[in-house]
Design a protein around this motif. Structure first.
Motif, PDB file in Angstrom:
ATOM      1  N   PHE A 185      -9.256  29.599  27.857  1.00 52.58           N
ATOM      2  CA  PHE A 185      -8.520  30.671  27.191  1.00 52.58           C
ATOM      3  C   PHE A 185      -7.627  30.104  26.092  1.00 52.58           C
ATOM      4  O   PHE A 185      -7.661  30.571  24.952  1.00 52.58           O
ATOM      5  N   TRP A 186      -6.842  29.072  26.428  1.00 52.66           N
ATOM      6  CA  TRP A 186      -5.911  28.507  25.449  1.00 52.66           C
ATOM      7  C   TRP A 186      -6.648  27.828  24.306  1.00 52.66           C
ATOM      8  O   TRP A 186      -6.152  27.817  23.169  1.00 52.66           O
ATOM      9  N   GLU A 187      -7.805  27.281  24.584  1.00 48.45           N
ATOM     10  CA  GLU A 187      -8.593  26.656  23.520  1.00 48.45           C
ATOM     11  C   GLU A 187      -8.951  27.694  22.450  1.00 48.45           C
ATOM     12  O   GLU A 187      -8.928  27.395  21.256  1.00 48.45           O
ATOM     13  N   THR A 188      -9.233  28.918  22.856  1.00 46.71           N
ATOM     14  CA  THR A 188      -9.575  29.973  21.892  1.00 46.71           C
ATOM     15  C   THR A 188      -8.341  30.538  21.187  1.00 46.71           C
ATOM     16  O   THR A 188      -8.450  31.120  20.119  1.00 46.71           O
ATOM     17  N   LYS A 189      -7.158  30.379  21.781  1.00 45.72           N
ATOM     18  CA  LYS A 189      -5.929  30.947  21.207  1.00 45.72           C
ATOM     19  C   LYS A 189      -5.125  29.949  20.387  1.00 45.72           C
ATOM     20  O   LYS A 189      -4.237  30.338  19.635  1.00 45.72           O
ATOM     21  N   LYS A 190      -5.411  28.672  20.540  1.00 46.88           N
ATOM     22  CA  LYS A 190      -4.621  27.619  19.898  1.00 46.88           C
ATOM     23  C   LYS A 190      -4.484  27.823  18.381  1.00 46.88           C
ATOM     24  O   LYS A 190      -3.425  27.604  17.815  1.00 46.88           O
ATOM     25  N   SER A 191      -5.537  28.259  17.739  1.00 42.93           N
ATOM     26  CA  SER A 191      -5.517  28.429  16.281  1.00 42.93           C
ATOM     27  C   SER A 191      -4.656  29.607  15.833  1.00 42.93           C
ATOM     28  O   SER A 191      -4.345  29.727  14.649  1.00 42.93           O
ATOM     29  N   LYS A 192      -4.257  30.465  16.756  1.00 42.35           N
ATOM     30  CA  LYS A 192      -3.460  31.640  16.397  1.00 42.35           C
ATOM     31  C   LYS A 192      -1.954  31.407  16.522  1.00 42.35           C
ATOM     32  O   LYS A 192      -1.172  32.316  16.265  1.00 42.35           O
ATOM     33  N   ILE A 193      -1.561  30.208  16.895  1.00 42.98           N
ATOM     34  CA  ILE A 193      -0.126  29.894  16.996  1.00 42.98           C
ATOM     35  C   ILE A 193       0.436  29.857  15.583  1.00 42.98           C
ATOM     36  O   ILE A 193      -0.159  29.266  14.670  1.00 42.98           O
ATOM     37  N   TYR A 194       1.586  30.468  15.387  1.00 51.02           N
ATOM     38  CA  TYR A 194       2.198  30.509  14.063  1.00 51.02           C
ATOM     39  C   TYR A 194       2.351  29.093  13.510  1.00 51.02           C
ATOM     40  O   TYR A 194       2.788  28.185  14.230  1.00 51.02           O
ATOM     41  N   PRO A 195       2.025  28.880  12.244  1.00 48.48           N
ATOM     42  CA  PRO A 195       2.053  27.534  11.661  1.00 48.48           C
ATOM     43  C   PRO A 195       3.429  26.849  11.733  1.00 48.48           C
ATOM     44  O   PRO A 195       3.510  25.639  11.836  1.00 48.48           O
ATOM     45  N   TRP A 196       4.500  27.600  11.703  1.00 47.35           N
ATOM     46  CA  TRP A 196       5.845  27.014  11.694  1.00 47.35           C
ATOM     47  C   TRP A 196       6.295  26.507  13.058  1.00 47.35           C
ATOM     48  O   TRP A 196       7.273  25.765  13.162  1.00 47.35           O
ATOM     49  N   VAL A 197       5.599  26.863  14.124  1.00 44.14           N
ATOM     50  CA  VAL A 197       6.047  26.526  15.484  1.00 44.14           C
ATOM     51  C   VAL A 197       6.132  25.016  15.694  1.00 44.14           C
ATOM     52  O   VAL A 197       7.129  24.515  16.216  1.00 44.14           O
ATOM     53  N   LYS A 198       5.128  24.261  15.267  1.00 45.96           N
ATOM     54  CA  LYS A 198       5.139  22.807  15.489  1.00 45.96           C
ATOM     55  C   LYS A 198       6.305  22.137  14.766  1.00 45.96           C
ATOM     56  O   LYS A 198       6.962  21.262  15.324  1.00 45.96           O
ATOM     57  N   GLY A 239       5.516  37.293  13.187  1.00 45.61           N
ATOM     58  CA  GLY A 239       5.231  35.887  12.938  1.00 45.61           C
ATOM     59  C   GLY A 239       6.213  35.164  12.043  1.00 45.61           C
ATOM     60  O   GLY A 239       6.037  33.988  11.750  1.00 45.61           O
ATOM     61  N   LYS A 240       7.258  35.836  11.620  1.00 46.52           N
ATOM     62  CA  LYS A 240       8.262  35.211  10.754  1.00 46.52           C
ATOM     63  C   LYS A 240       9.590  35.078  11.503  1.00 46.52           C
ATOM     64  O   LYS A 240       9.927  35.910  12.328  1.00 46.52           O
ATOM     65  N   ILE A 241      10.343  34.024  11.163  1.00 48.76           N
ATOM     66  CA  ILE A 241      11.647  33.791  11.795  1.00 48.76           C
ATOM     67  C   ILE A 241      12.725  34.444  10.944  1.00 48.76           C
ATOM     68  O   ILE A 241      12.848  34.155   9.756  1.00 48.76           O
ATOM     69  N   LEU A 242      13.519  35.305  11.567  1.00 46.54           N
ATOM     70  CA  LEU A 242      14.654  35.927  10.894  1.00 46.54           C
ATOM     71  C   LEU A 242      15.919  35.519  11.641  1.00 46.54           C
ATOM     72  O   LEU A 242      15.936  35.512  12.873  1.00 46.54           O
ATOM     73  N   GLU A 243      16.960  35.180  10.900  1.00 48.15           N
ATOM     74  CA  GLU A 243      18.202  34.793  11.555  1.00 48.15           C
ATOM     75  C   GLU A 243      18.885  36.020  12.142  1.00 48.15           C
ATOM     76  O   GLU A 243      18.862  37.102  11.570  1.00 48.15           O
ATOM     77  N   GLY A 244      19.480  35.834  13.312  1.00 52.15           N
ATOM     78  CA  GLY A 244      20.203  36.911  13.968  1.00 52.15           C
ATOM     79  C   GLY A 244      19.344  37.640  14.977  1.00 52.15           C
ATOM     80  O   GLY A 244      18.253  37.210  15.329  1.00 52.15           O
ATOM     81  N   MET A 245      19.880  38.753  15.414  1.00 52.04           N
ATOM     82  CA  MET A 245      19.231  39.566  16.442  1.00 52.04           C
ATOM     83  C   MET A 245      19.125  40.997  15.924  1.00 52.04           C
ATOM     84  O   MET A 245      20.069  41.483  15.304  1.00 52.04           O
ATOM     85  N   PRO A 246      18.027  41.674  16.170  1.00 48.25           N
ATOM     86  CA  PRO A 246      17.896  43.040  15.656  1.00 48.25           C
ATOM     87  C   PRO A 246      18.883  43.997  16.318  1.00 48.25           C
ATOM     88  O   PRO A 246      19.289  43.788  17.459  1.00 48.25           O
TER      89      PRO A 246
END
Length: 143
Positions: free
Chosen positions: A5-18, A124-131
């Motif tokens: 399962f994770w092998e198929t999902k790995k490519s969908k992790i947001y690029p900025w996470v690493k 998929g984007k990081i925003l500062e603060g809390m909604p």
């Protein structure tokens, strides 16, 4: 099955996470994930990605040949995430300070409330603060 399962999902992790994980590991003793997801589904994968400690919802039969679709204890959400983190810290003789906290759900407000820096993940984007308001998912699934 879980590894496949994770092998198929790995490519969908947001690029900025690493990159964010690398920065966080330099700034903190531990990078911790606390999720309401079943622990048996996320733990090994997230550890392999470089996270240090994983909290999730435990199920009866975890790590056994036979799975039982019944939560063992409490669902790891809301205040339970803070309680679990505090129990872990006490058991390991650590003082906890949440330097940075990331979430896409207001169900995590108890952790947002105690974090120094708060980040909202939206589409998929990081925003500062809390909604300020709940998302549709928060309204449907969380108190």
């Amino acid at each position: 099955m879980i590894d496949e399962f994770w092998e198929t999902k790995k490519s969908k992790i947001y690029p900025w996470v690493k990159e964010e994980l690398k920065k966080n590991k330099k700034e903190a003793d531990f990078v911790i994930v606390s999720s309401a997801s079943p622990l048996f589904l996320i733990e090994n994968f997230l550890l392999s990605q470089g996270f240090d400690v994983i909290f999730g919802t435990k199920f009866v039969g975890d790590n056994q040949k036979k799975f039982v679709a019944q939560i063992n204890g409490k669902n790891n959400k809301g205040d339970e995430k803070v309680k679990k983190l505090n129990r872990w810290a006490k058991q390991n003789n650590y003082e906890i300070e949440i330097v940075k906290f990331y979430s896409d759900s207001l169900a995590d407000k108890p952790l947002y409330d105690i974090a120094k820096q708060k980040f909202w993940i939206k589409r998929g984007k990081i925003l500062e603060g809390m909604p300020k308001r709940k998302t549709l998912i928060d309204k449907l699934f969380w108190n």
